[in-house]
Design a protein around this motif. Structure first.
Motif, PDB file in Angstrom:
ATOM      1  N   ILE A 109     -28.813 -39.037 -30.114  1.00 46.60           N
ATOM      2  CA  ILE A 109     -27.646 -38.858 -29.253  1.00 46.60           C
ATOM      3  C   ILE A 109     -26.429 -39.519 -29.884  1.00 46.60           C
ATOM      4  N   ASP A 110     -26.636 -40.676 -30.484  1.00 42.39           N
ATOM      5  CA  ASP A 110     -25.541 -41.391 -31.136  1.00 42.39           C
ATOM      6  C   ASP A 110     -24.992 -40.590 -32.313  1.00 42.39           C
ATOM      7  N   THR A 154     -32.571 -43.276 -28.750  1.00 42.81           N
ATOM      8  CA  THR A 154     -31.220 -42.751 -28.515  1.00 42.81           C
ATOM      9  C   THR A 154     -30.430 -42.477 -29.790  1.00 42.81           C
TER      10      THR A 154
END
Length: 236
Positions: free
Chosen positions: A44-45, A41
């Protein structure tokens, strides 16, 4: 006679070895799973941080003031990802990965791992019929403790993730050096804990709603005989 009437489930009694092993395993698996998730992720961060700081970063670069209605540099999730990859390569999506892993190894390890021990500390003796208030307090407490310890890693993570190609070079050789620079040049230990107030509040609310909701719903379904223990129940 007095000693024989003592409650064997009292919190003053030492935990059996099996329970201690279970707690240790819970801490280990919590941190490991969160670190694996962070590897997936992190892009996305990075995009989230760039979009949140978009106008501020643009104003700093161009010496002006940008409004929320102004033209955005990272316009949406997919366009933002495309722009980062075009300017910084795929590695740009993984900026801040090391401090992100450090954050998860502390924050999530504590907030998930300490949840069950804190429930027992609050008096929970039957996992199937634990009062909801004990779950909420345990969740809020474990989240607050974990985030307060992990705040410096969160600070370094965001600084790396917000740094784009058009920004001046960061004065850090690596994440560990970043802790030293922030500590030595920006005001000591307090500088590493900037934003700790809202960070802890967010973590307390998040964990108090997230984990107890899962825990309470799961045991409600089990107690009602609607489902049996297993992977399907956990996924649902």
């Amino acid at each position: 006679m007095g000693s024989s009437s003592a409650d064997p489930t009292s919190t003053s009694q030492p935990l059996p070895p099996k329970q201690r092993d279970s707690d240790a395993t819970r801490f280990l698996l919590a941190g490991t799973s969160a670190m694996c998730a962070a590897c997936i992720t992190n892009p996305i961060d990075v995009i989230k941080v760039r979009m949140q700081l978009d106008n501020e970063l643009s104003a700093q670069r161009e010496g002006g003031v940008r409004t929320a209605m102004g033209e955005r540099y990272y316009r949406g999730m997919l366009r933002g990802a495309g722009r980062i990859v075009a300017e910084e390569g795929v590695a740009g999506l993984y900026k801040g990965l090391l401090p992100s892993l450090m954050r998860e190894s502390s924050y999530t390890t504590i907030r998930l791992g300490a949840y069950e021990p804190l429930k027992r500390f609050l008096g929970a003796k039957d996992v199937s019929h634990t009062p909801l208030w004990q779950k909420l307090v345990a969740g809020a407490t474990s989240g607050a403790i974990g985030s307060s310890i992990a705040t410096p890693t969160d600070l370094v993570k965001v600084r790396y993730q917000s740094h784009g190609l058009r920004d001046p070079p960061l004065p850090y050789r690596n994440a560990f050096h970043a802790f030293y620079v922030i500590y030595s040049r920006e005001g000591g230990i307090r500088s590493l804990y900037r934003g700790i107030g809202p960070t802890v509040q967010r973590a307390a609310v998040l964990t108090a709603t997230q984990i107890p909701t899962y825990d309470h719903t799961k045991h409600t379904l089990l107690n009602a005989g609607l489902m049996t223990e297993g992977p399907y129940l956990h996924v649902l």
